[in-house]
Write a protein that holds these residues in place. Structure first.
Motif, PDB file in Angstrom:
ATOM      1  N   ALA A   1       0.824  -1.216   0.000  1.00  0.00           N
ATOM      2  CA  ALA A   1       0.000   0.000   0.000  1.00  0.00           C
ATOM      3  C   ALA A   1       0.853   1.260   0.000  1.00  0.00           C
ATOM      4  CB  ALA A   1      -0.938   0.002   1.207  1.00  0.00           C
ATOM      5  N   ALA A   2       2.097   1.143   0.467  1.00  0.00           N
ATOM      6  CA  ALA A   2       2.982   2.313   0.559  1.00  0.00           C
ATOM      7  C   ALA A   2       3.679   2.633  -0.756  1.00  0.00           C
ATOM      8  CB  ALA A   2       4.026   2.094   1.649  1.00  0.00           C
ATOM      9  N   VAL A   3       3.500   1.797  -1.779  1.00  0.00           N
ATOM     10  CA  VAL A   3       4.151   2.043  -3.069  1.00  0.00           C
ATOM     11  C   VAL A   3       3.413   3.173  -3.778  1.00  0.00           C
ATOM     12  CG1 VAL A   3       4.785   1.101  -5.312  1.00  0.00           C
ATOM     13  CG2 VAL A   3       4.903  -0.347  -3.262  1.00  0.00           C
ATOM     14  N   ASN A   4       4.125   4.252  -4.021  1.00  0.00           N
ATOM     15  CA  ASN A   4       3.565   5.397  -4.732  1.00  0.00           C
ATOM     16  C   ASN A   4       4.480   5.787  -5.879  1.00  0.00           C
ATOM     17  OD1 ASN A   4       1.108   6.522  -3.118  1.00  0.00           O
ATOM     18  ND2 ASN A   4       2.640   6.013  -1.567  1.00  0.00           N
ATOM     19  N   ILE A   5       3.905   5.999  -7.042  1.00  0.00           N
ATOM     20  CA  ILE A   5       4.644   6.486  -8.197  1.00  0.00           C
ATOM     21  C   ILE A   5       4.172   7.905  -8.452  1.00  0.00           C
ATOM     22  CG2 ILE A   5       5.257   6.137 -10.606  1.00  0.00           C
ATOM     23  CD1 ILE A   5       6.192   3.925  -8.660  1.00  0.00           C
ATOM     24  N   GLY A   6       5.040   8.862  -8.193  1.00  0.00           N
ATOM     25  CA  GLY A   6       4.595  10.259  -8.231  1.00  0.00           C
ATOM     26  C   GLY A   6       3.666  10.491  -7.063  1.00  0.00           C
ATOM     27  N   ASP A   7       2.438  10.899  -7.349  1.00  0.00           N
ATOM     28  CA  ASP A   7       1.465  11.147  -6.284  1.00  0.00           C
ATOM     29  C   ASP A   7       0.330  10.128  -6.317  1.00  0.00           C
ATOM     30  OD1 ASP A   7       0.336  11.923  -8.639  1.00  0.00           O
ATOM     31  OD2 ASP A   7      -0.430  13.844  -7.910  1.00  0.00           O
ATOM     32  N   LYS A   8       0.553   8.962  -6.969  1.00  0.00           N
ATOM     33  CA  LYS A   8      -0.491   7.962  -7.093  1.00  0.00           C
ATOM     34  C   LYS A   8      -0.093   6.669  -6.396  1.00  0.00           C
ATOM     35  CE  LYS A   8      -2.917   9.257 -11.352  1.00  0.00           C
ATOM     36  NZ  LYS A   8      -3.347   8.760 -12.692  1.00  0.00           N
ATOM     37  N   GLN A   9      -1.054   6.079  -5.667  1.00  0.00           N
ATOM     38  CA  GLN A   9      -0.817   4.784  -5.060  1.00  0.00           C
ATOM     39  C   GLN A   9      -0.788   3.737  -6.171  1.00  0.00           C
ATOM     40  OE1 GLN A   9      -3.135   3.901  -1.544  1.00  0.00           O
ATOM     41  NE2 GLN A   9      -3.040   1.700  -1.926  1.00  0.00           N
ATOM     42  N   TYR A  10       0.245   2.910  -6.173  1.00  0.00           N
ATOM     43  CA  TYR A  10       0.456   1.975  -7.279  1.00  0.00           C
ATOM     44  C   TYR A  10      -0.492   0.775  -7.202  1.00  0.00           C
ATOM     45  CZ  TYR A  10       2.966  -0.848 -10.711  1.00  0.00           C
ATOM     46  OH  TYR A  10       3.290  -1.591 -11.814  1.00  0.00           O
ATOM     47  N   PHE A  11      -0.607   0.174  -6.025  1.00  0.00           N
ATOM     48  CA  PHE A  11      -1.479  -0.990  -5.851  1.00  0.00           C
ATOM     49  C   PHE A  11      -2.799  -0.586  -5.207  1.00  0.00           C
ATOM     50  CE2 PHE A  11       2.762  -3.093  -5.682  1.00  0.00           C
ATOM     51  CZ  PHE A  11       2.583  -3.993  -6.714  1.00  0.00           C
ATOM     52  N   THR A  12      -3.873  -1.249  -5.629  1.00  0.00           N
ATOM     53  CA  THR A  12      -5.160  -1.166  -4.931  1.00  0.00           C
ATOM     54  C   THR A  12      -5.252  -2.408  -4.056  1.00  0.00           C
ATOM     55  OG1 THR A  12      -6.202   0.037  -6.747  1.00  0.00           O
ATOM     56  CG2 THR A  12      -7.659  -1.072  -5.186  1.00  0.00           C
ATOM     57  N   ILE A  13      -5.361  -2.203  -2.756  1.00  0.00           N
ATOM     58  CA  ILE A  13      -5.322  -3.305  -1.799  1.00  0.00           C
ATOM     59  C   ILE A  13      -6.737  -3.638  -1.332  1.00  0.00           C
ATOM     60  CG2 ILE A  13      -4.274  -4.163   0.317  1.00  0.00           C
ATOM     61  CD1 ILE A  13      -2.232  -3.329  -1.786  1.00  0.00           C
ATOM     62  N   VAL A  14      -7.101  -4.916  -1.408  1.00  0.00           N
ATOM     63  CA  VAL A  14      -8.404  -5.355  -0.907  1.00  0.00           C
ATOM     64  C   VAL A  14      -8.445  -5.163   0.604  1.00  0.00           C
ATOM     65  CG1 VAL A  14      -9.970  -7.313  -0.642  1.00  0.00           C
ATOM     66  CG2 VAL A  14      -8.712  -7.004  -2.786  1.00  0.00           C
ATOM     67  N   ASP A  15      -9.524  -4.566   1.085  1.00  0.00           N
ATOM     68  CA  ASP A  15      -9.666  -4.249   2.508  1.00  0.00           C
ATOM     69  C   ASP A  15      -9.564  -5.510   3.364  1.00  0.00           C
ATOM     70  OD1 ASP A  15     -10.481  -2.177   4.587  1.00  0.00           O
ATOM     71  OD2 ASP A  15     -11.983  -3.744   4.904  1.00  0.00           O
ATOM     72  N   ARG A  16      -8.797  -5.417   4.461  1.00  0.00           N
ATOM     73  CA  ARG A  16      -8.595  -6.586   5.314  1.00  0.00           C
ATOM     74  C   ARG A  16      -9.895  -7.075   5.933  1.00  0.00           C
ATOM     75  NH1 ARG A  16      -5.324  -9.986   6.627  1.00  0.00           N
ATOM     76  NH2 ARG A  16      -4.069  -9.120   4.975  1.00  0.00           N
ATOM     77  N   ALA A  17     -10.807  -6.172   6.244  1.00  0.00           N
ATOM     78  CA  ALA A  17     -12.094  -6.595   6.815  1.00  0.00           C
ATOM     79  C   ALA A  17     -12.866  -7.456   5.815  1.00  0.00           C
ATOM     80  CB  ALA A  17     -12.916  -5.371   7.205  1.00  0.00           C
ATOM     81  N   LYS A  18     -12.774  -7.121   4.545  1.00  0.00           N
ATOM     82  CA  LYS A  18     -13.446  -7.898   3.503  1.00  0.00           C
ATOM     83  C   LYS A  18     -12.825  -9.287   3.392  1.00  0.00           C
ATOM     84  CE  LYS A  18     -14.864  -7.630  -1.365  1.00  0.00           C
ATOM     85  NZ  LYS A  18     -14.805  -6.812  -2.604  1.00  0.00           N
ATOM     86  N   ILE A  19     -11.502  -9.361   3.509  1.00  0.00           N
ATOM     87  CA  ILE A  19     -10.822 -10.653   3.473  1.00  0.00           C
ATOM     88  C   ILE A  19     -11.277 -11.526   4.636  1.00  0.00           C
ATOM     89  CG2 ILE A  19      -8.585 -11.808   3.654  1.00  0.00           C
ATOM     90  CD1 ILE A  19      -7.349  -9.397   2.241  1.00  0.00           C
ATOM     91  N   THR A  20     -11.313 -10.949   5.838  1.00  0.00           N
ATOM     92  CA  THR A  20     -11.736 -11.684   7.030  1.00  0.00           C
ATOM     93  C   THR A  20     -13.158 -12.194   6.868  1.00  0.00           C
ATOM     94  OG1 THR A  20     -10.282 -10.336   8.415  1.00  0.00           O
ATOM     95  CG2 THR A  20     -12.042 -11.544   9.520  1.00  0.00           C
ATOM     96  N   LYS A  21     -14.027 -11.375   6.324  1.00  0.00           N
ATOM     97  CA  LYS A  21     -15.434 -11.748   6.134  1.00  0.00           C
ATOM     98  C   LYS A  21     -15.557 -12.935   5.177  1.00  0.00           C
ATOM     99  CE  LYS A  21     -19.921  -9.638   4.978  1.00  0.00           C
ATOM    100  NZ  LYS A  21     -20.332 -10.453   3.836  1.00  0.00           N
TER     101      LYS A  21
END
Length: 358
Positions: A76-96
Motif C-alpha cells: 500500500a505504501a508504493v507510490n509512483i509520483g502522487d499515485k498509489q500503485y497498488f489497490t489493496i483489498v480491505d482486510r475486513a473484507k478478506i476476514t469476512k
C-alpha cells in the motif's frame, strides 16, 4: 554505486532530485564531479507488477497473520509520483470472506486454485500468500580482551614538574560479551486470479545482529527490535521485485576545457560547472549549450550535454551525444563507456517500464 543496468523512465524526470558532489580535488580538481539524481526503475518481476488489484492472505508460519498485514502495508505504501500503485483489498473484507468460506479457508493457501477462488470472491486480480520460513533469535557468548596501563614513563616539564608519559607496561584481562543474531525469512508467492497461475515466487532472508560486553556503554539490542529491522530489509527487497521503485545514482561530469578554443566558451563552460555545483543543473545545461554553439570540438561539452539529456529523460538524444563524445577520443574512456552502457540499457527497458506504470 549503482549497477549500470539501471532502468529509467522518461516521466521520471518530474521526480528528479538533483545534487552535486565534487571529489576531493574540488570542481576543477582531478577527481571527476558527479551529479546525483533519482530515477524510476521497473520491477524485477514484470508479471507481478502488472497485477495491481491485490489481496494479501495470511502467511503460514509463526505470526503469519500479522505478517500478512505488514506485507499489505508495504504494498500500500508504493507510490509512483502522487499515485498509489497498488489497490489493496480491505482486510475486513478478506476476514469476512474467509469466515464465510470456512471450507476453502481450512484447506489452506498452498493450492493456487483455492487461492484463486478466494481472490475471485474478493474482486482481486492477484493474491499474495506464502510462508514464514525463519523467525528466530540466537545469543552466543564470548569473551573479549581488554588492557589497562599499569606503568608509565615519568616525564618532566621544563620547570621540573613530573607527568605521565607513554605506557610501558600493560595488564590484560577479559570481559564477558554476548552477540545476538536474529534471522527472518519468508517465501511469498503471487497467484493470478484469472488463470490460477503462480506468476511470481520469491525467497528473502535477512539477518540482523547486535553485540555488547559487560563494560559496553550501550546495551545489546532487543530481539524484537532486531526482528523488526530484519523484516523491513526483507520487505524492501520484496517490494523492489514486485513494483517500480526509485533509485539514486551518480552521473559523472567532465570538467576539462581541452578542445574549447574560445575564451568566451571556456567561461560559459566553467560557469555551467559552478551552477551545477549549486544544484542548478538547468542553468548549467543552458550555459553548456551556449558554449557548444561557439566551439564544437570539446569532448567535455558534448559529454556533459549528454548528461543533461539523460537526466531530463531524453535518452535517444543522450545516447547520440555520448556516442559523439566517444568518437572524439582515440581510446576508450571509462566515463563515456559507462554512460553508453547505462543509456543503452535504459532504452532497452522503456517498453517494460511504460507497461508497468500505465
Amino acid at each position: 554505486m549503482w549497477s549500470q543496468n539501471l532502468f529509467f523512465v522518461k516521466t521520471a524526470k518530474l521526480f528528479l532530485l538533483l545534487g552535486f558532489v565534487s571529489g576531493a580535488g574540488g570542481i576543477f580538481g582531478c577527481a571527476p564531479a558527479v551529479i546525483q539524481t533519482t530515477a524510476l526503475i521497473p520491477a524485477k518481476s514484470h508479471e507481478a507488477s502488472l497485477l495491481k488489484v491485490v489481496a494479501v492472505l495470511p502467511f503460514e508460519g509463526d505470526g503469519g497473520e500479522n505478517f500478512a498485514a505488514e506485507v499489505e502495508a508495504e504494498l500500500a505504501a508504493v507510490n509512483i509520483g502522487d499515485k498509489q500503485y497498488f489497490t489493496i483489498v480491505d482486510r475486513a473484507k478478506i476476514t469476512k470472506v474467509l469466515d464465510e468460506e470456512t471450507t476453502l479457508a481450512q484447506s489452506g493457501f498452498a493450492d493456487p486454485s483455492t487461492v484463486a477462488k478466494i481472490g475471485g470472491m474478493l474482486g482481486a486480480k492477484g493474491v499474495y500468500t506464502g510462508v514464514i520460513t525463519a523467525s528466530h533469535a540466537n545469543d552466543s557468548n564470548y569473551t573479549d580482551v581488554r588492557k589497562d596501563c599499569v606503568q608509565h614513563i615519568v616525564r618532566y616539564t621544563e620547570k621540573g614538574s613530573a607527568y605521565k608519559g607513554e605506557c610501558i607496561s600493560w595488564s590484560h584481562y577479559t570481559v564477558p560479551c554476548t552477540k545476538r543474531t536474529v534471522v527472518f525469512a519468508f517465501a511469498p508467492k503471487l497467484i493470478e486470479v484469472e488463470t490460477g497461475r503462480i506468476v511470481y515466487a520469491g525467497n528473502y532472508e535477512e539477518k540482523q545482529s547486535s553485540l555488547a560486553c559487560s563494560d559496553s556503554s550501550t546495551p545489546i539490542h532487543g530481539s524484537y527490535e532486531l526482528l523488526g529491522e530484519a523484516k523491513q530489509f526483507a520487505l524492501n527487497r520484496f517490494r523492489q521485485d514486485v513494483a517500480p521503485h526509485y533509485v539514486t545514482f551518480n552521473i559523472s561530469i567532465m570538467d576539462s576545457t581541452d578542445g574549447i578554443t574560445s575564451k568566451q566558451a571556456i567561461n560559459k563552460f566553467k560557469d555551467g560547472l559552478a551552477f551545477a555545483k549549486n544544484n542548478r543543473f538547468d542553468r548549467a545545461c543552458e550555459l553548456w549549450g551556449e558554449a557548444r554553439i561557439i566551439t564544437e570540438g570539446s569532448v567535455s561539452l558534448i559529454y556533459n550535454l549528454g548528461a543533461c539529456s539523460e537526466i531530463s529523460g531524453e535518452y535517444e538524444q543522450a545516447l547520440d551525444l555520448y556516442e559523439k563524445a566517444d568518437r572524439l577520443y582515440n581510446k576508450p574512456d571509462d566515463m563515456i563507456t559507462s554512460a553508453l552502457q547505462r543509456v543503452a540499457n535504459t532504452l532497452g527497458q522503456q517498453k517494460k517500464l511504460k507497461e508497468q506504470i500505465q
